[in-house]
Design an enzyme around this catalytic site. Sequence first.
Site, PDB file in Angstrom:
ATOM      1  N   LYS A  81      69.896  49.867   1.050  1.00 42.72           N
ATOM      2  CA  LYS A  81      69.629  50.979   1.960  1.00 42.72           C
ATOM      3  C   LYS A  81      68.504  51.848   1.436  1.00 42.72           C
ATOM      4  O   LYS A  81      68.403  52.116   0.245  1.00 42.72           O
ATOM      5  CB  LYS A  81      70.905  51.832   2.109  1.00 42.72           C
ATOM      6  N   ASP A 130      83.237  53.814   1.480  1.00 43.29           N
ATOM      7  CA  ASP A 130      82.343  54.911   1.106  1.00 43.29           C
ATOM      8  C   ASP A 130      83.175  56.142   0.791  1.00 43.29           C
ATOM      9  O   ASP A 130      84.394  56.155   1.012  1.00 43.29           O
ATOM     10  CB  ASP A 130      81.358  55.195   2.252  1.00 43.29           C
TER      11      ASP A 130
END
Length: 321
Positions: free
Chosen positions: A197, A223
């Site tokens: 990312k 996450d």
Amino acid sequence: MVTAGRASLDLGAKIADRLGVRLTDAGLKTFSDGEVYCRYQESIRGADLFIVQSICGSEREGLTVNDALVELLLMIHAAKHASAHRIVAVCPWYGYSRQDKKSAPREPISARLVAETLEVAGIDRMVTMDLHAGQMQGFFSRPVDHMTAMPILVQYVQDQLLPRHGELVIVAPDAGRVKLVRKFAQKVGAPYALLEKERPAQQVAEIGHVIGDVKDKVAVIVDDIIDTGGTLAVAAETVLDEGAREVYAVATHGIFSGRAYEILGQSPLSGIVVTDTVPLRAGAPPLIKQLTCADILTDTIRRIFTDDSVSEIFAGENQLF
């Protein structure tokens, strides 16, 4: 004694109920000009006072993040001047935690400023959950108990997803979560993969590609925070493009700000699981499920009160997540 700010009234009530005590009324209100007022409705002299307040907004109570922070500071300060024996701030979600370093010139380190402000107000101890970066504990000169909701989420994946779907793969949304995801995958007994990312601007993320094998497996993205939902939606699409059958997401803090509900409701995710560190706004899509972290926080508070080991709750593994 346990009290709660208006951003965490439901969570505070659950904790007080599990401890078998009444939730002490802090007499909170907001004046017409927006100023917050606090006055405890009973004596707290000599008490160990646990103040439950996530530094987050509450749509139901009409609070912003900054309202919640000022409210917490006033509750701490009032307790200090009312001769409480020990003042412990229980902030499951530590607001401003993502502003923990200078990413560009002329920026503040806001997470450190919040820590210093809480100490000036009068806390003796801080309890929090799944900080965005564990080293933020170093912003405090007082003891910090860094708890984790990951065992709750691991249990959910083992009990609900593993029997239903068989072969899982645990996915890290970025390189910063690899340590967390590796431990999570070990606990579940599944392999893990990594999403590459890049973040060109604040609250904007571009997913590159998947490192690892997700083909024909059910992917679980792990996450610490879900905020606007944009990153998660793109991540889910990327994982499906790489051949995964289905994608789920689990996280400790479900902030869901802005258009998050709309974005996630239209995403290819099959389900999202978060805890109640942050109260859910009304109108959450049915794919979002909320678990409570009250049991872990109750056990933590009981152990702090009796001067027992807090790390024993996780067999010392809370620092590994």
